[in-house]
Design a protein around this motif. Sequence first.
Motif, PDB file in Angstrom:
ATOM      1  N   GLY A  33      32.848 -48.610-103.549  1.00 43.87           N
ATOM      2  CA  GLY A  33      33.521 -47.233-103.876  1.00 43.87           C
ATOM      3  C   GLY A  33      32.664 -46.048-103.054  1.00 43.87           C
ATOM      4  N   GLU A  74      36.755 -49.703-111.946  1.00 41.47           N
ATOM      5  CA  GLU A  74      36.202 -48.395-112.706  1.00 41.47           C
ATOM      6  C   GLU A  74      35.018 -47.884-111.563  1.00 41.47           C
ATOM      7  N   SER A 114      36.401 -46.529-108.264  1.00 46.38           N
ATOM      8  CA  SER A 114      36.989 -45.470-108.360  1.00 46.38           C
ATOM      9  C   SER A 114      35.903 -44.293-108.744  1.00 46.38           C
ATOM     10  N   SER A 115      34.995 -44.603-109.510  1.00 48.13           N
ATOM     11  CA  SER A 115      33.999 -43.300-109.763  1.00 48.13           C
ATOM     12  C   SER A 115      33.410 -42.846-108.628  1.00 48.13           C
ATOM     13  N   ILE A 153      42.163 -47.532-103.663  1.00 52.70           N
ATOM     14  CA  ILE A 153      41.804 -48.775-104.319  1.00 52.70           C
ATOM     15  C   ILE A 153      42.958 -49.411-105.294  1.00 52.70           C
TER      16      ILE A 153
END
Length: 603
Positions: free
Chosen positions: A385, A404, A407-408, A557
């Motif tokens: 990411g 997760e 995305s973060s 994503i």
Amino acid sequence: MIPLPLARIAEITSGALTGMADPRAVVRGPVVIDSRAVEPGSLFVAIKGARVDGHDYAAQAIRAGAVAVLATRPVEGPAVIVPDAAAALAELATAQAAALPKVTVIGVTGSAGKTSTKDLLARLTARVGPTIAPVGSFNNELGHPLTVLRADLGTRFMVLELAARNIGHIKDLTRIAPPEIGVVLNVGTAHLGVFGGKEAIAKAKGELVEALPRTGVAVLNADDPLVRAMASRTDARVTFFGRGESASIRAEGVTVDARGRASFTLRTPSGSAPVSLQLFGEHAVENALAAAAAGYELGLPVATIAAELSQATPLSRWRMEVTDRADGVTVVNDAYNANPDSMRAAFAAFEVLGRGRRRFAVIAALRELGEEGPVLNAELGRLAGGSGLAGLIVAGPDAGPVLEGASSAAAEAQAAAQAALDAQAAAQAAAGVPQAPVPHQEAPQGWHGPSPDQGWHGPAQDQGWHGPAQDQGWHGPSPEQGAPQPGWQAPDAGGVPPQGWQAPPAGGPVPGQPPVGGPPMGGVPAGPHAGGPHLGGPVAGAPPGGGAAYPAQAMRIVHVPDAEAAAAELAGWLRPGDAVLVKGPRAMGLERTAELVLGGAAQ
């Protein structure tokens, strides 16, 4: 292999001949576990696996020319019946290795890089004499003895790859073909869940150097503390490779070209020579150094070692294979297997290879990481990411932590990029630099917008990108066609754009005519062919008259169920000149994704 009559094979394996087997019939090889690989004179070993039982293919193997079947129960045709086929295979290979007194056995192990190093080292030893090395990654309790059984009385070197699934595995493999040179590359996090910690992995890998005779040589990575410490676990002579001054075989002045290929000076106690690798990724330097150190111990001249390393091309499939499609899309297929260390190396190489281009990646959750799996997979997601990708596809099960983390990290990267743009705009305003026009105001010399309903507009028609007005050829969807989306949309007569159409090429679109291809994400801007925006973040070419650039774009994503779905998703994303990395654990079979992206050619 060394030809053996069935009677001798039965004696070595403590087996019994059945099915009218002729004890004088001679097996000349190859010894195989795949009935499709049988040749006249073969011995077919019937292995019962989780999904396939080799005994069901015994008759087929005999019809194809196998002299007999090494089996655990009677089959249709001549056979040697043994209690355990895998153990009997190891016994047969052990006897064959012992009958080859002129062979020098070199073992290679490590958490990552075994196969590439094995391929390089086999190339070096072939300069000295006939060499046997595994095909691909034949490195376990089946592949290892099968490789040994390929040797014959003319073989001078066996370069063997040794893998460990637990403590004691490498020790068992070294009993089959005792090594004289042992190469240990690194101790990483592969199979962390199986071993329980890196110290246990180091214990398992160190079984290779413990098996060396006093007259042997341990080739150890000086840059890995756990590998360097293995020097105390062997009576053999130790030579170190690495990048630091403490390594006797080292790389100096490492540089990397635009394709991610490293060059360096190979330094040895007896001189130096330049090396320019054709392998992709800076991590290939360590593999080359390990091969060079073993070759140096065999007496190869430094110039010869450097020349061979420089000429070597990727040999084993699905390991940093780089292929350029006809449309300029570059596909990096590193899908053979993955662990946290190899993922970091692959993304580092991909960042270099894909510089200045839209980059996409297809990955999958890592496995066999034990209790640390969720944390390490979240770290993988953050790695992906935060790597500046235009889009990320996560395939397969257990993807939650990866998604997760990705995305973060992507959100943080986007926020940081926008903050930088805002700071730039504030600095320009403070310095009196003219700012971009307000929304809907004509700006023939640069960017204007954003429009609340149509997104960002480009430079005037004569400067490349057309504005959104219908008379200029490009516009957003009308209200009845659905909510407008940011970026460039369909031509005024074309309605909602089909998935897959692209941004205008250099020079701007032709008014009223559709472009070729398209922004793969429903109208996200593309470029920077003519100074326009591109997917995945800001680029040079924001308003030439000064002012704030368009907003930083977010990475897309998505999660898909399998390799085929990943390829289908990519088909709507990619456009000429893009780059894509495909990497995941072996069980996901992501090499199929790369195969489909490359047009379905056999991989």
